[in-house]
Design a protein around this motif. Structure first.
Motif, PDB file in Angstrom:
ATOM      1  N   GLY A  11      -2.945 -68.180 -21.435  1.00 54.86           N
ATOM      2  CA  GLY A  11      -1.742 -67.534 -21.951  1.00 54.86           C
ATOM      3  C   GLY A  11      -2.043 -66.182 -22.568  1.00 54.86           C
ATOM      4  O   GLY A  11      -1.301 -65.208 -22.354  1.00 54.86           O
ATOM      5  N   ALA A  12      -3.141 -66.103 -23.313  1.00 54.01           N
ATOM      6  CA  ALA A  12      -3.508 -64.827 -23.945  1.00 54.01           C
ATOM      7  C   ALA A  12      -3.800 -63.762 -22.891  1.00 54.01           C
ATOM      8  O   ALA A  12      -3.481 -62.576 -23.077  1.00 54.01           O
ATOM      9  N   LYS A  13      -4.392 -64.169 -21.765  1.00 57.40           N
ATOM     10  CA  LYS A  13      -4.705 -63.200 -20.712  1.00 57.40           C
ATOM     11  C   LYS A  13      -3.457 -62.656 -20.018  1.00 57.40           C
ATOM     12  O   LYS A  13      -3.512 -61.607 -19.372  1.00 57.40           O
ATOM     13  N   LEU A  14      -2.330 -63.379 -20.136  1.00 57.71           N
ATOM     14  CA  LEU A  14      -1.092 -62.871 -19.561  1.00 57.71           C
ATOM     15  C   LEU A  14      -0.587 -61.637 -20.307  1.00 57.71           C
ATOM     16  O   LEU A  14       0.216 -60.873 -19.782  1.00 57.71           O
ATOM     17  N   VAL A  15      -1.027 -61.473 -21.543  1.00 54.60           N
ATOM     18  CA  VAL A  15      -0.727 -60.242 -22.283  1.00 54.60           C
ATOM     19  C   VAL A  15      -1.833 -59.253 -21.939  1.00 54.60           C
ATOM     20  O   VAL A  15      -2.857 -59.175 -22.609  1.00 54.60           O
ATOM     21  N   ASN A  16      -1.616 -58.510 -20.874  1.00 55.97           N
ATOM     22  CA  ASN A  16      -2.657 -57.676 -20.276  1.00 55.97           C
ATOM     23  C   ASN A  16      -2.631 -56.273 -20.886  1.00 55.97           C
ATOM     24  O   ASN A  16      -1.678 -55.515 -20.689  1.00 55.97           O
ATOM     25  N   MET A  17      -3.678 -55.924 -21.620  1.00 55.77           N
ATOM     26  CA  MET A  17      -3.723 -54.621 -22.287  1.00 55.77           C
ATOM     27  C   MET A  17      -3.768 -53.468 -21.283  1.00 55.77           C
ATOM     28  O   MET A  17      -3.241 -52.383 -21.552  1.00 55.77           O
ATOM     29  N   HIS A  18      -4.381 -53.696 -20.132  1.00 55.31           N
ATOM     30  CA  HIS A  18      -4.414 -52.649 -19.103  1.00 55.31           C
ATOM     31  C   HIS A  18      -2.992 -52.311 -18.652  1.00 55.31           C
ATOM     32  O   HIS A  18      -2.638 -51.137 -18.495  1.00 55.31           O
ATOM     33  N   HIS A  19      -2.170 -53.338 -18.456  1.00 53.92           N
ATOM     34  CA  HIS A  19      -0.782 -53.096 -18.065  1.00 53.92           C
ATOM     35  C   HIS A  19      -0.025 -52.352 -19.156  1.00 53.92           C
ATOM     36  O   HIS A  19       0.778 -51.455 -18.867  1.00 53.92           O
ATOM     37  N   ILE A  20      -0.259 -52.711 -20.400  1.00 51.57           N
ATOM     38  CA  ILE A  20       0.438 -52.049 -21.506  1.00 51.57           C
ATOM     39  C   ILE A  20       0.074 -50.571 -21.559  1.00 51.57           C
ATOM     40  O   ILE A  20       0.954 -49.707 -21.716  1.00 51.57           O
ATOM     41  N   GLU A  31      -1.019 -48.721 -19.084  1.00 54.71           N
ATOM     42  CA  GLU A  31      -0.464 -48.067 -17.897  1.00 54.71           C
ATOM     43  C   GLU A  31       1.029 -47.804 -18.066  1.00 54.71           C
ATOM     44  O   GLU A  31       1.525 -46.709 -17.759  1.00 54.71           O
ATOM     45  N   LEU A  32       1.759 -48.785 -18.578  1.00 60.81           N
ATOM     46  CA  LEU A  32       3.199 -48.622 -18.788  1.00 60.81           C
ATOM     47  C   LEU A  32       3.476 -47.595 -19.880  1.00 60.81           C
ATOM     48  O   LEU A  32       4.473 -46.866 -19.818  1.00 60.81           O
ATOM     49  N   SER A  33       2.611 -47.530 -20.865  1.00 64.96           N
ATOM     50  CA  SER A  33       2.772 -46.541 -21.932  1.00 64.96           C
ATOM     51  C   SER A  33       2.638 -45.132 -21.374  1.00 64.96           C
ATOM     52  O   SER A  33       3.409 -44.229 -21.736  1.00 64.96           O
ATOM     53  N   ARG A  34       1.665 -44.931 -20.481  1.00 66.57           N
ATOM     54  CA  ARG A  34       1.492 -43.609 -19.864  1.00 66.57           C
ATOM     55  C   ARG A  34       2.702 -43.219 -19.038  1.00 66.57           C
ATOM     56  O   ARG A  34       3.036 -42.040 -18.932  1.00 66.57           O
ATOM     57  N   ARG A  35       3.363 -44.216 -18.455  1.00 67.10           N
ATOM     58  CA  ARG A  35       4.523 -43.934 -17.596  1.00 67.10           C
ATOM     59  C   ARG A  35       5.839 -43.964 -18.365  1.00 67.10           C
ATOM     60  O   ARG A  35       6.918 -43.818 -17.769  1.00 67.10           O
ATOM     61  N   GLY A  36       5.764 -44.178 -19.666  1.00 62.89           N
ATOM     62  CA  GLY A  36       6.978 -44.178 -20.474  1.00 62.89           C
ATOM     63  C   GLY A  36       7.845 -45.405 -20.300  1.00 62.89           C
ATOM     64  O   GLY A  36       9.039 -45.371 -20.598  1.00 62.89           O
ATOM     65  N   GLU A  37       7.249 -46.529 -19.828  1.00 60.17           N
ATOM     66  CA  GLU A  37       8.032 -47.735 -19.583  1.00 60.17           C
ATOM     67  C   GLU A  37       7.723 -48.853 -20.570  1.00 60.17           C
ATOM     68  O   GLU A  37       8.129 -49.999 -20.361  1.00 60.17           O
ATOM     69  N   VAL A  38       7.014 -48.531 -21.644  1.00 55.60           N
ATOM     70  CA  VAL A  38       6.603 -49.571 -22.579  1.00 55.60           C
ATOM     71  C   VAL A  38       7.806 -50.179 -23.304  1.00 55.60           C
ATOM     72  O   VAL A  38       7.771 -51.339 -23.713  1.00 55.60           O
ATOM     73  N   LEU A  39       8.906 -49.413 -23.457  1.00 50.67           N
ATOM     74  CA  LEU A  39      10.104 -49.954 -24.102  1.00 50.67           C
ATOM     75  C   LEU A  39      10.695 -51.092 -23.267  1.00 50.67           C
ATOM     76  O   LEU A  39      11.105 -52.125 -23.808  1.00 50.67           O
ATOM     77  N   VAL A  40      10.737 -50.916 -21.940  1.00 52.98           N
ATOM     78  CA  VAL A  40      11.231 -51.970 -21.049  1.00 52.98           C
ATOM     79  C   VAL A  40      10.377 -53.222 -21.212  1.00 52.98           C
ATOM     80  O   VAL A  40      10.884 -54.344 -21.309  1.00 52.98           O
ATOM     81  N   TYR A  41       9.074 -53.018 -21.237  1.00 52.18           N
ATOM     82  CA  TYR A  41       8.118 -54.120 -21.413  1.00 52.18           C
ATOM     83  C   TYR A  41       8.367 -54.831 -22.738  1.00 52.18           C
ATOM     84  O   TYR A  41       8.468 -56.065 -22.795  1.00 52.18           O
TER      85      TYR A  41
END
Length: 513
Positions: free
Chosen positions: A350-359, A361-371
């Motif tokens: 379950g902890a691995k489902l919170v993927n820091m790499h994805h966060i 990447e989404l932060s760089r693309r400005g999509e972290v709010l959606v996440y």
């Protein structure tokens, strides 16, 4: 069985690679199937049945050669809720019906439509599920029982920590430690031994030698006689229909995204997504009819399959055979595994489902709010609400970006310069019109179009204003709208050529939305 890599040699060479890979995947899948059943509130055997069906059915019919299917942690929270509401028999019926829908989707060849869902929503959904799994299973690790909601789990956690339940807590924490430490300790060929297997076998062996009095896995002596047959609801069809639709949509999206991710890990034949979706539907229908959990393509097992050198679908198929042999011939071995050990395994999964790499990447693309909104909705309300809120924010963000046009008007040496940047679409036309209204009649105007998107409404608004302004005695110099249209990546709206001057500026475009 087909050879997966062009020119890889005869089938027996492929099988020589697939056989050991299938054993690796089996060893990864076995503890996960049991653990996901525990998290789903279903009998352990339901998870194993789903693993067998996913391996055999999708292994034979699937369109993603190296993807491995089975019960997934991403559906555990959803299934847990449905079992609480409807019971296991009706949930199995919902799984079977969801499979029929997936077969229909595959037959209609709409698989790629699932890829239109924002990755931020998918990653947020999985992260929210991961948080819920951790919050629930950590109570079992500590020797207690999970609560009814994320809030209650957090609220009761301090008391649970202060009253550790002896052997159960020790075994659960040992499992987590082995899961975390093994990847760093394993060297050479030991890297092929999966961490879940090491953790479960190691902690279970300790529990046996210790003689720990803890709750353990219970499998029926005769799996076939204990199969849970599905049952349709006698009332409250609304919950059942909701279960069918949500299982079909979420399982399809997860399987297809996993297939796309799997394609990036190997150089063999690419996945046929429609065929894969149809196979997933067949597997879910079969699984539901024989009392199994829902099935999706699973990236963890698929990655292990590729890393172990698999060459074709035979590896996934054989892993299903090994699971079937284990369930029918060695089921008593599972009785040695403490439930707290499986819970410890799930805490790490379950902890691995919170993927820091994805966060990141989404932060760089400005999509972290959606996440973040999706995660908050899944954890704070429920899975479907979280997905719905995430999609809503994604759509609002898209509309905001489409309307994020900046129009600056400045007077330079008696002439007017108008600079338009951002996305000039129908949403931004009112802002453009208000800015152009500041330009007095009869002046010399130079328009600099540094836009990355130009739609038909923006095209016509500029064309109409420039024509009207010239007719009233003014002059307008700007780049040809036809060229701007083409550079923004859009097919031109008409054959009319705009008779305007071409400015010396070049259009800096990063691609249309």
């Amino acid at each position: 069985m087909s050879t997966s890599h062009g020119g890889a040699g005869p089938a027996w060479k492929s099988l020589a690679a697939d056989l050991p890979a299938s054993l690796v995947v089996f060893l990864v899948a076995l503890p996960l199937c049991m653990g996901i059943a525990l998290a789903s509130g279903a009998p352990i055997v339901s998870g194993l049945i789903a693993g067998v069906v996913g391996g055999l059915v999708v292994g034979m019919l699937g369109g993603a050669p190296l993807q491995v299917s089975g019960p997934a942690a991403g559906l555990a929270v959803m299934v847990f809720g449905f079992i609480q509401q409807m019971g296991l028999a009706m949930t199995c019926a919902a799984v079977a019906a969801a499979g029929l829908l997936q077969m229909l989707f595959g037959g209609l060849k709409v698989a790629r439509a699932a890829l239109a869902i924002s990755p931020a929503v998918i990653h947020g959904m999985l992260a929210g599920i991961g948080i819920l799994i951790v919050l629930g299973q950590v109570h079992i690790v500590l020797g207690g029982s999970p609560q009814s909601s994320a809030f209650q789990n957090v609220k009761e956690l301090p008391e649970q920590i202060l009253s550790l339940h002896g052997p159960a807590a020790a075994l659960g924490l040992l499992t987590i430690a082995l899961m975390v430490v093994w990847p760093f300790l394993a060297k050479g060929k030991l890297k092929l031994v999966p961490a879940p297997l090491v953790a479960v076998v190691g902690a279970s062996a300790v529990s046996v030698f210790w003689g720990a009095d803890v709750a353990r896995v219970e499998l029926p002596a005769n799996v076939f006689s204990s199969i849970q047959l599905p049952a349709l609801p006698t009332g409250n069809w609304g919950v059942f229909v909701t279960a069918v639709l949500s299982l079909a949509l979420v399982a399809s999206a997860e399987s297809l995204l996993s297939a796309v991710a799997t394609d990036k890990m190997h150089t063999g034949p690419r996945a046929n997504l429609d065929k894969e979706l149809f196979a997933q539907g067949v597997a879910n229908t079969v699984s539901g009819l024989v009392g199994g959990l829902p099935i999706t393509g699973v990236i963890v097992r698929s990655a292990a399959n590729i890393a172990a050198g698999a060459k074709s679908r035979a590896s996934a198929l054989l892993h299903g055979v090994w699971l079937l042999l284990f369930v029918t011939m060695l089921g008593h071995v599972a009785g040695l595994v403490p439930l707290t050990v499986l819970a410890g395994l799930l805490v790490v999964v379950g902890a691995k489902l919170v993927n820091m790499h994805h966060i990141r990447e989404l932060s760089r693309r400005g999509e972290v709010l959606v996440y973040a909104v999706t995660v908050a909705g899944v954890v704070g309300i429920n899975l479907l609400a979280g997905i719905g809120l995430g999609l809503l924010v994604a759509v609002l963000r898209l509309l905001w970006r489409l309307g994020s046009v900046q129009v600056d008007v400045a007077q330079v040496q008696g002439a007017y310069e108008v600079r338009v940047t951002g996305s000039l679409t129908f949403v931004g036309v009112p802002r453009l019109s208000m800015a152009l209204a500041q330009v007095p009649p009869g002046a010399s105007v130079r328009i600099d179009l540094a836009v990355d998107t130009l739609d038909h409404s923006g095209f016509e608004a500029l064309e109409s204003w420039s024509d009207t302004y010239r007719k009233t005695g003014g002059s307008v110099a700007m780049e040809s709208l036809e060229e701007v249209w083409v550079r923004s990546g859009t097919t031109r709206p008409s054959q009319q050529v705009i008779g305007s001057q071409v400015s010396s500026n070049t259009l800096a475009s990063e691609g249309a939305q």
